[in-house]
Design a protein around this motif. Structure first.
Motif, PDB file in Angstrom:
ATOM      1  N   VAL A  98       0.771  -1.371  -0.187  1.00 34.26           N
ATOM      2  CA  VAL A  98      -0.057   0.094   0.075  1.00 34.26           C
ATOM      3  C   VAL A  98       0.919   1.041  -0.042  1.00 34.26           C
ATOM      4  N   VAL A  99       0.284   2.240  -0.797  1.00 31.21           N
ATOM      5  CA  VAL A  99       1.131   3.637  -0.819  1.00 31.21           C
ATOM      6  C   VAL A  99       0.082   4.654  -0.405  1.00 31.21           C
ATOM      7  N   TYR A 100       0.226   5.022   1.028  1.00 30.66           N
ATOM      8  CA  TYR A 100      -0.751   5.929   1.342  1.00 30.66           C
ATOM      9  C   TYR A 100      -0.531   7.260   1.027  1.00 30.66           C
ATOM     10  N   GLN A 101      -1.470   8.409   1.047  1.00 30.28           N
ATOM     11  CA  GLN A 101      -1.456   9.578   0.755  1.00 30.28           C
ATOM     12  C   GLN A 101      -0.343  10.501   1.313  1.00 30.28           C
ATOM     13  N   GLU A 102       0.220  10.269   2.533  1.00 31.86           N
ATOM     14  CA  GLU A 102       1.103  10.855   3.048  1.00 31.86           C
ATOM     15  C   GLU A 102       2.309  10.278   2.967  1.00 31.86           C
ATOM     16  N   LEU A 103       3.262  10.939   1.924  1.00 33.26           N
ATOM     17  CA  LEU A 103       4.662  10.199   1.728  1.00 33.26           C
ATOM     18  C   LEU A 103       5.368   9.809   2.892  1.00 33.26           C
ATOM     19  N   SER A 104       6.192   8.779   2.915  1.00 31.10           N
ATOM     20  CA  SER A 104       6.830   8.487   3.987  1.00 31.10           C
ATOM     21  C   SER A 104       8.451   8.370   3.353  1.00 31.10           C
ATOM     22  N   LEU A 164       8.550   7.217  -6.831  1.00 33.99           N
ATOM     23  CA  LEU A 164       9.320   6.338  -6.047  1.00 33.99           C
ATOM     24  C   LEU A 164       8.694   5.455  -4.974  1.00 33.99           C
ATOM     25  N   GLU A 165       7.690   6.114  -4.370  1.00 36.54           N
ATOM     26  CA  GLU A 165       6.954   5.593  -3.297  1.00 36.54           C
ATOM     27  C   GLU A 165       6.201   4.346  -4.070  1.00 36.54           C
ATOM     28  N   ILE A 166       5.957   4.482  -5.173  1.00 38.32           N
ATOM     29  CA  ILE A 166       5.210   3.078  -5.852  1.00 38.32           C
ATOM     30  C   ILE A 166       6.262   2.169  -6.128  1.00 38.32           C
ATOM     31  N   ARG A 175       1.485  -8.907  -5.333  1.00 34.74           N
ATOM     32  CA  ARG A 175       0.295  -9.132  -6.037  1.00 34.74           C
ATOM     33  C   ARG A 175      -0.863  -8.299  -6.296  1.00 34.74           C
ATOM     34  N   LEU A 176      -0.904  -7.478  -4.973  1.00 34.47           N
ATOM     35  CA  LEU A 176      -2.051  -6.561  -5.020  1.00 34.47           C
ATOM     36  C   LEU A 176      -1.360  -5.067  -4.486  1.00 34.47           C
ATOM     37  N   VAL A 177      -1.395  -3.951  -5.441  1.00 32.02           N
ATOM     38  CA  VAL A 177      -0.796  -2.699  -4.918  1.00 32.02           C
ATOM     39  C   VAL A 177      -2.098  -1.757  -4.664  1.00 32.02           C
ATOM     40  N   ILE A 178      -2.177  -1.030  -3.473  1.00 33.54           N
ATOM     41  CA  ILE A 178      -3.172  -0.196  -3.100  1.00 33.54           C
ATOM     42  C   ILE A 178      -2.762   1.257  -3.089  1.00 33.54           C
ATOM     43  N   LEU A 179      -2.860   1.975  -4.142  1.00 33.62           N
ATOM     44  CA  LEU A 179      -2.811   3.575  -4.226  1.00 33.62           C
ATOM     45  C   LEU A 179      -3.706   4.431  -3.539  1.00 33.62           C
ATOM     46  N   ASP A 180      -3.499   5.192  -2.543  1.00 36.74           N
ATOM     47  CA  ASP A 180      -4.413   6.231  -1.746  1.00 36.74           C
ATOM     48  C   ASP A 180      -4.221   7.499  -2.332  1.00 36.74           C
ATOM     49  N   GLU A 181      -4.990   8.021  -2.899  1.00 36.91           N
ATOM     50  CA  GLU A 181      -4.938   9.327  -3.649  1.00 36.91           C
ATOM     51  C   GLU A 181      -3.599   9.587  -4.074  1.00 36.91           C
ATOM     52  N   PRO A 182      -3.184   8.880  -5.120  1.00 37.15           N
ATOM     53  CA  PRO A 182      -1.625   8.995  -5.434  1.00 37.15           C
ATOM     54  C   PRO A 182      -1.382  10.391  -6.307  1.00 37.15           C
ATOM     55  N   THR A 183      -2.482  10.877  -6.463  1.00 36.77           N
ATOM     56  CA  THR A 183      -2.149  12.319  -7.324  1.00 36.77           C
ATOM     57  C   THR A 183      -2.755  13.583  -6.593  1.00 36.77           C
ATOM     58  N   SER A 184      -3.142  13.589  -5.438  1.00 36.05           N
ATOM     59  CA  SER A 184      -3.822  14.520  -4.842  1.00 36.05           C
ATOM     60  C   SER A 184      -3.091  15.657  -4.573  1.00 36.05           C
ATOM     61  N   SER A 185      -1.502  15.463  -4.654  1.00 34.17           N
ATOM     62  CA  SER A 185      -0.834  16.743  -4.570  1.00 34.17           C
ATOM     63  C   SER A 185      -0.203  17.142  -5.834  1.00 34.17           C
ATOM     64  N   LEU A 186      -0.541  16.564  -6.928  1.00 35.54           N
ATOM     65  CA  LEU A 186       0.135  16.607  -8.221  1.00 35.54           C
ATOM     66  C   LEU A 186      -0.900  17.317  -9.318  1.00 35.54           C
ATOM     67  N   ALA A 187      -0.637  18.074 -10.191  1.00 35.04           N
ATOM     68  CA  ALA A 187      -1.280  18.919 -11.055  1.00 35.04           C
ATOM     69  C   ALA A 187      -1.440  17.825 -12.193  1.00 35.04           C
ATOM     70  N   ALA A 188      -2.205  18.163 -13.314  1.00 36.53           N
ATOM     71  CA  ALA A 188      -2.613  17.260 -14.367  1.00 36.53           C
ATOM     72  C   ALA A 188      -1.388  16.682 -15.152  1.00 36.53           C
ATOM     73  N   ALA A 189      -0.424  17.439 -15.594  1.00 38.41           N
ATOM     74  CA  ALA A 189       0.906  16.974 -16.178  1.00 38.41           C
ATOM     75  C   ALA A 189       1.597  15.945 -15.607  1.00 38.41           C
ATOM     76  N   GLU A 190       1.622  16.329 -14.125  1.00 36.95           N
ATOM     77  CA  GLU A 190       2.366  15.454 -13.367  1.00 36.95           C
ATOM     78  C   GLU A 190       1.662  14.133 -12.996  1.00 36.95           C
ATOM     79  N   ALA A 191       0.307  14.214 -13.061  1.00 33.92           N
ATOM     80  CA  ALA A 191      -0.469  13.262 -12.698  1.00 33.92           C
ATOM     81  C   ALA A 191      -0.455  12.126 -13.716  1.00 33.92           C
TER      82      ALA A 191
END
Length: 509
Positions: A98-104, A164-166, A175-191
């Motif tokens: 899992v990759v949470y919204q708050e990066l670590s 990098l988190e991903i 087998r399973l990757v969970i992405l929690d709001e992975p683009t919430s801090s990114l603009a369209a081009a970066e997303a």
């Protein structure tokens, strides 16, 4: 209802994870109510729902962080039967990441060190740097990330940090990757880079659960979407064929009306005028006017200088040149304190890092902009503080049981209302709002739009910066497009077309 595998996927596709008839209760809260959910290998499943719908609890069941009160959780055909930390370890061993919204990430360490953080490869007690860097480069290459493993995380862009988190969760055959709001801090081009990475992951046969509030992204990257509401799975739909209004209705339980009633109450009075403002390297020549009662949207790609523009106006950054006029009078030697005294308020882009003090109460976070108003003879008054906070809470419809509740326990939408409310408490006439709806759910966004329109109707001027183009027509009287250091397009309601705004943003890119 048992969600089906997304349309177009073979019935025999391997089921990677499943939740069967799970119920989970916390004190006073039914977090999950008889939930059934499954996701297949190579599938990208969007998980939708407003805050409190049960998404986080469902994720915690899959990662083994929580044990259901009833029901079963299976990963790769094996039931998670352990309790405590052993259950989470079993889920990890079965391939759940899992990759949470708050990066670590640790900014002062290299990319390779971050990718192997806590489990560096060793031989004879010595870290195998060469092996670590080689495997790090391989993991990043899987996502199209061409960076030196020795580079420091501190030098990365926001999108590169998210990638990098991903990449970190791809180590160890997930087998399973969970992405929690992975683009919430990114603009369209970066997303776009993150969405491309998600497509690559799914192409390898890895199941992906993608949590996001951005419908345009979900349509681009997901095969299907599971909608949750009040702890239940409401439906699973084919996102490419589902109307957005249908999905919103499933999330909210009713038809969603207009997010804000755009009544034209803009006066002729100019509150703020910016002339030829420059701030290298982002801004070269920016000029505009903000009128009383107007909501002025600022659109632009990540790095276009939107945040720098607000900070230069607010006195957080010193402009290289240009003029700022307030009520027709030039401002000289502007600093943050002086702009606050002139009736300006600023909400930063990063609410959690710069906008709130999580352990302090709603009252303290609200009243910090004018403590004198709740003091007697220089001493804070508990009764005045409570009364002033209640006024803001009621005015902006903040959901909190007590005025002294720690703000960190509130939902993101309610935290953002408090951040805006502190400037209402300060009687600010001009509000500079940087991404005020970032990381909040659909319902909270609609409420914030309504609050912004209400504050404008009360005679304030509001500058609204957003990287979500689709929300600009819902709240703005006028939109300016910032590109290559200057404004390169202007749109006025009701003729604010999001496709035209986006085209103006990316022209030349």
């Amino acid at each position: 209802m048992t969600p089906a595998i997304s349309p177009g996927r073979a019935a025999e596709t391997e089921r990677v994870a499943s939740i069967s008839n799970c119920t989970k209760r916390y004190p006073g809260v039914l977090a999950l109510d008889d939930v059934t959910f499954e996701v297949a290998a190579g599938e990208v499943r969007a998980l939708l729902g407003k805050n409190g719908a049960g998404k986080s609890t469902l994720i915690r069941l899959l990662t083994g962080a929580e044990l259901p009160d009833s029901g079963t959780v299976e990963i790769a055909g094996q039931a998670l039967g352990q309790t405590g930390s052993a259950r989470a370890q079993a889920a990890f061993a079965s391939g759940v990441r899992v990759v949470y919204q708050e990066l670590s990430l640790v900014p002062g360490m290299s990319l390779a060190e971050n990718l192997f953080l806590g489990h560096w490869p060793r031989q004879g007690g010595v870290i195998q740097s060469a092996r670590m860097e080689a495997e790090a480069a391989e993991a990043m290459a899987r996502l199209g990330l061409d960076l030196s493993p020795r580079r420091l995380v501190a030098s990365l862009s926001p999108a590169e940090r998210q990638l990098l988190e991903i990449a970190r969760v791809l180590i160890g055959k997930p087998r399973l990757v969970i992405l929690d709001e992975p683009t919430s801090s990114l603009a369209a081009a970066e997303a776009e880079r993150v969405m491309a990475a998600v497509t690559r992951i799914a192409a390898e046969g890895i199941a992906v659960i993608y949590v996001s509030h951005r419908m345009n992204e979900i349509r681009r990257v997901a095969h299907s979407a599971t909608v949750m509401r009040d702890g239940r799975v409401i439906d699973t739909v084919d996102v490419k064929g589902a109307d957005t209004r249908l999905i919103v209705r499933l999330m909210l339980g009713s038809e969603s009306g207009p997010a804000a009633q755009l009544e034209n109450r803009v006066a002729d009075t100019t509150l703020l005028e910016v002339r030829d403002l420059a701030l290298a390297p982002k801004l070269s020549s920016v000029s505009f006017r903000l009128r009383q009662g107007e909501v002025l949207g600022i659109a632009g790609l990540l790095g276009s200088g939107r945040t720098e523009l607000l900070q230069a106006i607010m006195g957080v950054r010193a402009a290289d040149r240009g003029e700022i006029h307030v009520d027709g009078k030039p401002v000289t030697g502007a600093c943050y304190r002086h702009m606050v005294e002139r009736g300006f308020g600023y909400t930063p882009e990063s609410r959690k890092e710069e906008g709130i003090v999580p352990l302090l109460g709603v009252d303290e976070n609200t009243l910090v902009t004018d403590l004198a108003a709740v003091s007697r003879r220089g001493v804070l008054s508990a009764s005045l503080m409570a009364a002033a906070t209640r006024r803001i809470v009621e005015h902006l419809h903040v959901k909190t049981s007590r005025t002294d509740t720690p703000i960190g326990t509130l939902s993101g939408g309610n935290q953002q209302k408090v951040v805006i409310g502190r400037w209402v408490h300060a009687r600010s006439r001009v509000l500079l709002l940087d991404e005020p709806t970032r990381g909040v759910d659909v319902e909270a966004k609609s409420q914030i739009y309504a609050i912004i329109r209400q504050l404008a109707a009360e005679g304030r001027g509001i500058v609204f910066v957003s990287s979500e183009i689709e929300e600009l027509p819902l709240v703005c009287d006028r939109v300016l497009v910032l590109r290559e250091g200057r404004f390169a397009g202007e749109f006025t309601a009701p003729d604010i077309d999001q496709d035209a705004v986006m085209a103006a943003c990316i022209a030349g890119h």
